[in-house]
Design a protein around this motif. Sequence first.
Motif, PDB file in Angstrom:
ATOM      1  N   PRO A  65       0.992  -1.132  -0.012  1.00  0.00           N
ATOM      2  CA  PRO A  65      -0.229   0.044  -0.097  1.00  0.00           C
ATOM      3  C   PRO A  65       0.877   1.296  -0.093  1.00  0.00           C
ATOM      4  CG  PRO A  65      -0.440  -1.474   1.959  1.00  0.00           C
ATOM      5  CD  PRO A  65       0.584  -2.295   1.089  1.00  0.00           C
ATOM      6  N   GLU A  66       1.809   1.336   0.630  1.00  0.00           N
ATOM      7  CA  GLU A  66       3.013   2.424   0.549  1.00  0.00           C
ATOM      8  C   GLU A  66       4.044   2.350  -0.221  1.00  0.00           C
ATOM      9  OE1 GLU A  66       2.336   1.879   4.387  1.00  0.00           O
ATOM     10  OE2 GLU A  66       0.256   2.369   4.206  1.00  0.00           O
ATOM     11  N   ARG A  67       4.583   1.218  -0.039  1.00  0.00           N
ATOM     12  CA  ARG A  67       5.898   1.012  -0.781  1.00  0.00           C
ATOM     13  C   ARG A  67       5.734   0.936  -2.232  1.00  0.00           C
ATOM     14  NH1 ARG A  67       9.805  -0.377   3.671  1.00  0.00           N
ATOM     15  NH2 ARG A  67       8.324  -0.964   5.244  1.00  0.00           N
ATOM     16  N   GLY A  68       4.647   0.369  -2.632  1.00  0.00           N
ATOM     17  CA  GLY A  68       4.119   0.144  -4.167  1.00  0.00           C
ATOM     18  C   GLY A  68       4.849  -1.391  -4.277  1.00  0.00           C
ATOM     19  N   PRO A  69       4.877  -1.913  -5.737  1.00  0.00           N
ATOM     20  CA  PRO A  69       5.366  -3.074  -5.906  1.00  0.00           C
ATOM     21  C   PRO A  69       6.466  -3.453  -5.377  1.00  0.00           C
ATOM     22  CG  PRO A  69       4.877  -1.696  -8.134  1.00  0.00           C
ATOM     23  CD  PRO A  69       4.884  -0.654  -6.882  1.00  0.00           C
ATOM     24  N   ILE A  70       6.531  -4.747  -4.596  1.00  0.00           N
ATOM     25  CA  ILE A  70       7.785  -5.320  -4.268  1.00  0.00           C
ATOM     26  C   ILE A  70       8.243  -6.426  -5.093  1.00  0.00           C
ATOM     27  CG2 ILE A  70       9.124  -6.155  -2.239  1.00  0.00           C
ATOM     28  CD1 ILE A  70       7.196  -4.533  -0.370  1.00  0.00           C
ATOM     29  N   SER A  71       9.349  -6.518  -5.243  1.00  0.00           N
ATOM     30  CA  SER A  71       9.751  -7.882  -5.996  1.00  0.00           C
ATOM     31  C   SER A  71       9.724  -9.117  -5.313  1.00  0.00           C
ATOM     32  CB  SER A  71      11.337  -7.690  -6.612  1.00  0.00           C
ATOM     33  OG  SER A  71      11.907  -8.886  -7.188  1.00  0.00           O
ATOM     34  N   PRO A  72       9.121 -10.222  -5.968  1.00  0.00           N
ATOM     35  CA  PRO A  72       9.369 -11.591  -4.891  1.00  0.00           C
ATOM     36  C   PRO A  72      10.600 -11.933  -4.538  1.00  0.00           C
ATOM     37  CG  PRO A  72       8.636 -12.017  -7.354  1.00  0.00           C
ATOM     38  CD  PRO A  72       8.760 -10.293  -7.039  1.00  0.00           C
ATOM     39  N   ALA A  73      11.691 -11.473  -5.378  1.00  0.00           N
ATOM     40  CA  ALA A  73      13.167 -11.779  -5.211  1.00  0.00           C
ATOM     41  C   ALA A  73      13.305 -11.076  -3.901  1.00  0.00           C
ATOM     42  CB  ALA A  73      14.037 -11.197  -6.219  1.00  0.00           C
ATOM     43  N   ASN A  74      12.681 -10.144  -3.289  1.00  0.00           N
ATOM     44  CA  ASN A  74      12.575  -9.663  -2.110  1.00  0.00           C
ATOM     45  C   ASN A  74      11.878  -9.891  -0.833  1.00  0.00           C
ATOM     46  OD1 ASN A  74      14.863  -7.823  -3.039  1.00  0.00           O
ATOM     47  ND2 ASN A  74      13.379  -6.368  -3.829  1.00  0.00           N
ATOM     48  N   PHE A  75      10.646 -10.270  -1.371  1.00  0.00           N
ATOM     49  CA  PHE A  75       9.659 -10.739  -0.254  1.00  0.00           C
ATOM     50  C   PHE A  75       9.508 -12.249  -0.236  1.00  0.00           C
ATOM     51  CE2 PHE A  75       6.439 -10.144  -3.539  1.00  0.00           C
ATOM     52  CZ  PHE A  75       5.831 -11.080  -3.490  1.00  0.00           C
ATOM     53  N   VAL A  76       9.760 -12.942  -1.116  1.00  0.00           N
ATOM     54  CA  VAL A  76       9.804 -14.469  -0.851  1.00  0.00           C
ATOM     55  C   VAL A  76      10.862 -14.802   0.169  1.00  0.00           C
ATOM     56  CG1 VAL A  76      10.078 -16.657  -1.942  1.00  0.00           C
ATOM     57  CG2 VAL A  76       8.547 -15.054  -2.945  1.00  0.00           C
ATOM     58  N   PRO A  77      12.061 -14.346   0.091  1.00  0.00           N
ATOM     59  CA  PRO A  77      12.886 -14.760   1.139  1.00  0.00           C
ATOM     60  C   PRO A  77      12.514 -14.426   2.524  1.00  0.00           C
ATOM     61  CG  PRO A  77      14.118 -13.717  -0.714  1.00  0.00           C
ATOM     62  CD  PRO A  77      12.751 -13.595  -1.021  1.00  0.00           C
ATOM     63  N   ILE A  78      11.949 -13.014   2.632  1.00  0.00           N
ATOM     64  CA  ILE A  78      11.426 -12.865   3.813  1.00  0.00           C
ATOM     65  C   ILE A  78      10.202 -13.657   4.531  1.00  0.00           C
ATOM     66  CG2 ILE A  78       9.982 -10.704   5.152  1.00  0.00           C
ATOM     67  CD1 ILE A  78      11.649  -8.980   3.856  1.00  0.00           C
ATOM     68  N   ALA A  79       9.232 -14.130   3.594  1.00  0.00           N
ATOM     69  CA  ALA A  79       8.282 -15.012   3.743  1.00  0.00           C
ATOM     70  C   ALA A  79       8.797 -16.436   4.333  1.00  0.00           C
ATOM     71  CB  ALA A  79       7.260 -15.333   2.765  1.00  0.00           C
ATOM     72  N   GLU A  80      10.063 -16.667   3.966  1.00  0.00           N
ATOM     73  CA  GLU A  80      10.797 -17.825   4.137  1.00  0.00           C
ATOM     74  C   GLU A  80      11.229 -17.653   5.688  1.00  0.00           C
ATOM     75  OE1 GLU A  80      12.648 -20.865   3.297  1.00  0.00           O
ATOM     76  OE2 GLU A  80      11.456 -21.295   1.463  1.00  0.00           O
ATOM     77  N   GLU A  81      11.937 -16.567   5.918  1.00  0.00           N
ATOM     78  CA  GLU A  81      12.640 -16.232   7.268  1.00  0.00           C
ATOM     79  C   GLU A  81      11.528 -16.000   8.389  1.00  0.00           C
ATOM     80  OE1 GLU A  81      15.586 -13.060   7.480  1.00  0.00           O
ATOM     81  OE2 GLU A  81      16.047 -13.448   5.382  1.00  0.00           O
ATOM     82  N   THR A  82      10.555 -15.791   8.104  1.00  0.00           N
ATOM     83  CA  THR A  82       9.305 -15.294   9.192  1.00  0.00           C
ATOM     84  C   THR A  82       8.175 -16.295   9.331  1.00  0.00           C
ATOM     85  OG1 THR A  82       8.165 -14.026   7.446  1.00  0.00           O
ATOM     86  CG2 THR A  82      10.000 -13.054   8.942  1.00  0.00           C
ATOM     87  N   GLY A  83       8.345 -17.464   8.611  1.00  0.00           N
ATOM     88  CA  GLY A  83       7.251 -18.765   8.620  1.00  0.00           C
ATOM     89  C   GLY A  83       5.957 -18.272   7.976  1.00  0.00           C
TER      90      GLY A  83
END
Length: 285
Positions: A65-83
């Motif tokens: 909503p604020e940051r705009g489109p985020i690349s899956p290359a960035n948020f998929v690893p975060i999803a991995e790290e945070t369950g």
Amino acid sequence: KANGRGRWSFFDPAMEEYVQTRDNIARELRRAIDNDALAVAYQPQLSSKTGKITAVETLVRWTHPERGPISPANFVPIAEETGLINDLGLWVLRRACRDAHLWPDVMISVNISPTQFRHPRFIDQLIETLASYDLPPSRLEIEVTESVFAGKDAAVLNVMKRLRELGVKIALDDFGSGYSSLSYLRRFPFDILKIDRDFILPAGDSAQAQAILRTIIDLGEALDMTVVAEGIETAEQMDFLTSIGCERLQGYFISRPGPAEEVAPMIVSGAIDSRVKMSTGRLRA
Ligand code: C2E
Ligand code: MG
Ligand code: MG
Ligand code: MG
């Protein structure tokens, strides 16, 4: 006092900031999953033999909503790290099955992260999802990278066997970008080999890159695997890969990933950009 610096390094501000940003993103990603606020894009793969779209790869999309489109290359690893990765991956799988069941014939591929692939409920969730959207397992391909192994060979082999029994195909993604892909090919039953983009990039003009690509395609043939080239951006790359018998072609030159509404008409009509048609036509002649 002399140890002060060492002690403070535990509170490295850069690290603290990273963790904070990561946790914020994870919280917002959680909300996006729960509110169906994610999206997927589909990228067609063209058969070099028939000139038709034979498969599409599913790629997750998230507009913050604020940051705009985020690349899956960035948020998929975060999803991995945070369950969050299991819920994220299941959301994508459901969406892909729901869309694909309306499309004729084409294979639908879905990227599955290592944690999700080895999750004890993965196969059951997959079976349930296929059933609830009435999609035959033979229409589905699962893409994993060699990072799935991470010392868990027995568990991975077990999941692969179960996928095999179901009739789901398994692709090794980003082939050639890691350390020991060849040994994995010998020990694990992959159906599809996706050549890493790094080898495709110089395919138009580098003799070395061309030699490697020829070798990978021979290898795929010898091991009875379908070879896919991804990241094709130019006519030269596409022509070369077609000329050496690469079965499936994927990349911006053929089609960018797009929403279901844009990709569906291409799948149904088999229509692709005319410059791509010219290229395949020339080579198949
Ligand atoms: P990938 O699975 O190797 O996907 C291919 C990536 O290359 C995609 O980036 C695609 O948009 C991009 N691409 C396709 N053709 C071209 C081209 O001609 N040139 C260039 N420069 N790029 C091209 P995207 O969508 O940003 O995804 C990046 C990575 O994020 C994926 O790499 C995959 O590892 C991961 N990913 C994406 N969606 C999912 C998902 O649903 N689940 C999981 N676990 N990972 C995903
Ligand atoms: Mg992939
Ligand atoms: Mg890839
Ligand atoms: Mg990749």
